[in-house]
Write a protein that holds these residues in place. Sequence first.
Motif, PDB file in Angstrom:
ATOM      1  N   VAL A  61       0.866  -1.175   0.000  1.00 16.68           N
ATOM      2  CA  VAL A  61       0.000   0.000   0.000  1.00 16.68           C
ATOM      3  C   VAL A  61       0.906   1.229   0.000  1.00 16.68           C
ATOM      4  CG1 VAL A  61      -0.224   0.035   2.534  1.00 16.68           C
ATOM      5  CG2 VAL A  61      -1.950   1.157   1.108  1.00 16.68           C
ATOM      6  N   THR A  62       0.498   2.257  -0.753  1.00 17.85           N
ATOM      7  CA  THR A  62       1.235   3.519  -0.776  1.00 17.85           C
ATOM      8  C   THR A  62       0.506   4.519   0.106  1.00 17.85           C
ATOM      9  OG1 THR A  62       2.087   3.112  -2.980  1.00 17.85           O
ATOM     10  CG2 THR A  62       2.074   5.394  -2.243  1.00 17.85           C
ATOM     11  N   CYS A  63       1.238   5.083   1.062  1.00 13.67           N
ATOM     12  CA  CYS A  63       0.657   6.058   1.980  1.00 13.67           C
ATOM     13  C   CYS A  63       0.170   7.280   1.202  1.00 13.67           C
ATOM     14  CB  CYS A  63       1.690   6.457   3.027  1.00 13.67           C
ATOM     15  SG  CYS A  63       1.072   7.677   4.204  1.00 13.67           S
ATOM     16  N   PRO A  64      -1.015   7.789   1.522  1.00 16.89           N
ATOM     17  CA  PRO A  64      -1.554   8.933   0.783  1.00 16.89           C
ATOM     18  C   PRO A  64      -0.848  10.257   1.107  1.00 16.89           C
ATOM     19  CG  PRO A  64      -3.041   8.344   2.557  1.00 16.89           C
ATOM     20  CD  PRO A  64      -1.974   7.290   2.521  1.00 16.89           C
ATOM     21  N   LEU A  65      -0.072  10.323   2.188  1.00 12.96           N
ATOM     22  CA  LEU A  65       0.562  11.596   2.548  1.00 12.96           C
ATOM     23  C   LEU A  65       1.889  11.846   1.839  1.00 12.96           C
ATOM     24  CD1 LEU A  65      -0.086  11.935   6.387  1.00 12.96           C
ATOM     25  CD2 LEU A  65      -1.429  12.804   4.472  1.00 12.96           C
ATOM     26  N   HIS A  66       2.804  10.876   1.915  1.00 12.72           N
ATOM     27  CA  HIS A  66       4.146  11.118   1.384  1.00 12.72           C
ATOM     28  C   HIS A  66       4.661   9.984   0.504  1.00 12.72           C
ATOM     29  CE1 HIS A  66       3.913  13.631   5.090  1.00 12.72           C
ATOM     30  NE2 HIS A  66       4.294  14.535   4.208  1.00 12.72           N
ATOM     31  N   ASN A  67       3.753   9.136   0.031  1.00 13.38           N
ATOM     32  CA  ASN A  67       4.067   8.079  -0.935  1.00 13.38           C
ATOM     33  C   ASN A  67       5.017   6.997  -0.447  1.00 13.38           C
ATOM     34  OD1 ASN A  67       2.366   9.115  -2.961  1.00 13.38           O
ATOM     35  ND2 ASN A  67       3.933  10.612  -3.514  1.00 13.38           N
ATOM     36  N   TRP A  68       5.103   6.798   0.857  1.00 15.20           N
ATOM     37  CA  TRP A  68       5.872   5.649   1.332  1.00 15.20           C
ATOM     38  C   TRP A  68       5.115   4.391   0.944  1.00 15.20           C
ATOM     39  CZ3 TRP A  68       9.053   5.204   6.320  1.00 15.20           C
ATOM     40  CH2 TRP A  68       9.954   6.271   6.429  1.00 15.20           C
ATOM     41  N   VAL A  69       5.848   3.348   0.554  1.00 14.25           N
ATOM     42  CA  VAL A  69       5.242   2.076   0.181  1.00 14.25           C
ATOM     43  C   VAL A  69       5.497   1.078   1.313  1.00 14.25           C
ATOM     44  CG1 VAL A  69       5.207   0.208  -1.514  1.00 14.25           C
ATOM     45  CG2 VAL A  69       5.574   2.576  -2.265  1.00 14.25           C
ATOM     46  N   ILE A  70       4.411   0.477   1.811  1.00 11.91           N
ATOM     47  CA  ILE A  70       4.471  -0.444   2.936  1.00 11.91           C
ATOM     48  C   ILE A  70       4.019  -1.832   2.489  1.00 11.91           C
ATOM     49  CG2 ILE A  70       3.649  -0.907   5.286  1.00 11.91           C
ATOM     50  CD1 ILE A  70       5.239   1.753   5.002  1.00 11.91           C
ATOM     51  N   SER A  71       4.823  -2.851   2.809  1.00 15.26           N
ATOM     52  CA  SER A  71       4.463  -4.232   2.508  1.00 15.26           C
ATOM     53  C   SER A  71       3.295  -4.658   3.386  1.00 15.26           C
ATOM     54  CB  SER A  71       5.659  -5.152   2.771  1.00 15.26           C
ATOM     55  OG  SER A  71       5.245  -6.513   2.783  1.00 15.26           O
ATOM     56  N   LEU A  72       2.266  -5.219   2.770  1.00 18.11           N
ATOM     57  CA  LEU A  72       1.128  -5.729   3.535  1.00 18.11           C
ATOM     58  C   LEU A  72       1.484  -7.046   4.221  1.00 18.11           C
ATOM     59  CD1 LEU A  72      -1.747  -4.981   1.009  1.00 18.11           C
ATOM     60  CD2 LEU A  72      -1.163  -3.706   3.088  1.00 18.11           C
ATOM     61  N   GLU A  73       2.486  -7.752   3.702  1.00 13.52           N
ATOM     62  CA  GLU A  73       2.892  -9.030   4.292  1.00 13.52           C
ATOM     63  C   GLU A  73       3.745  -8.835   5.542  1.00 13.52           C
ATOM     64  OE1 GLU A  73       3.346 -12.228   0.834  1.00 13.52           O
ATOM     65  OE2 GLU A  73       4.621 -10.467   0.519  1.00 13.52           O
ATOM     66  N   SER A  74       4.722  -7.928   5.475  1.00  9.76           N
ATOM     67  CA  SER A  74       5.669  -7.768   6.583  1.00  9.76           C
ATOM     68  C   SER A  74       5.457  -6.508   7.407  1.00  9.76           C
ATOM     69  CB  SER A  74       7.095  -7.750   6.039  1.00  9.76           C
ATOM     70  OG  SER A  74       7.324  -6.552   5.300  1.00  9.76           O
ATOM     71  N   GLY A  75       4.750  -5.524   6.852  1.00  3.72           N
ATOM     72  CA  GLY A  75       4.574  -4.240   7.524  1.00  3.72           C
ATOM     73  C   GLY A  75       5.764  -3.309   7.350  1.00  3.72           C
ATOM     74  N   LYS A  76       6.780  -3.731   6.626  1.00  3.17           N
ATOM     75  CA  LYS A  76       8.002  -2.941   6.467  1.00  3.17           C
ATOM     76  C   LYS A  76       7.906  -1.979   5.289  1.00  3.17           C
ATOM     77  CE  LYS A  76      10.905  -6.265   8.685  1.00  3.17           C
ATOM     78  NZ  LYS A  76      12.130  -6.994   8.722  1.00  3.17           N
ATOM     79  N   ALA A  77       8.559  -0.823   5.455  1.00  2.00           N
ATOM     80  CA  ALA A  77       8.660   0.136   4.363  1.00  2.00           C
ATOM     81  C   ALA A  77       9.542  -0.475   3.275  1.00  2.00           C
ATOM     82  CB  ALA A  77       9.250   1.448   4.866  1.00  2.00           C
ATOM     83  N   LEU A  78       9.162  -0.259   2.030  1.00  2.00           N
ATOM     84  CA  LEU A  78       9.906  -0.802   0.895  1.00  2.00           C
ATOM     85  C   LEU A  78      10.748   0.292   0.256  1.00  2.00           C
ATOM     86  CD1 LEU A  78       7.032  -2.964  -0.637  1.00  2.00           C
ATOM     87  CD2 LEU A  78       8.861  -3.701   0.902  1.00  2.00           C
ATOM     88  N   GLY A  79      11.708  -0.115  -0.540  1.00  2.13           N
ATOM     89  CA  GLY A  79      12.582   0.855  -1.204  1.00  2.13           C
ATOM     90  C   GLY A  79      13.600   1.420  -0.235  1.00  2.13           C
ATOM     91  N   ALA A  80      13.931   2.694  -0.414  1.00  2.00           N
ATOM     92  CA  ALA A  80      14.961   3.343   0.407  1.00  2.00           C
ATOM     93  C   ALA A  80      14.439   3.764   1.781  1.00  2.00           C
ATOM     94  CB  ALA A  80      15.513   4.554  -0.338  1.00  2.00           C
TER      95      ALA A  80
END
Length: 109
Positions: A61-80
């Motif tokens: 899921v991509t956060c609507p505020l600042h476009n962070w991408v979060i894994s729905l499986e692990s809950g971890k932020a993806l990318g940098a």
Amino acid sequence: MNWIAIGHIDDIPLRGARCVKTPEGKIAVFRTAENEVFAIEDHCPHKGGPLSQGIVHGKAVTCPLHNWVISLESGKALGADEGEVRTIPLRNEDGRLSIMLESLLQAAE
């Protein structure tokens, strides 16, 4: 184990989410385009944005505020990005969804 019924998979639109209020805070329950369901805390680890209002793509899921991408499986932020949210155990039995919450487990002990 004590599972809490939270509704039916059909209550959640494809590539969408619904929120469940719990004693532990808001939980976002997501449904992917492939009909997989995931439950995570409903706040981005960056600035607390409402992940349930984000865009679901694949198993993220991509956060609507600042476009962070979060894994729905692990809950971890993806990318940098770095950070994570807690994932919540979720059970899908013939479309009936249930979650398991830590606070309720501890109360049962």
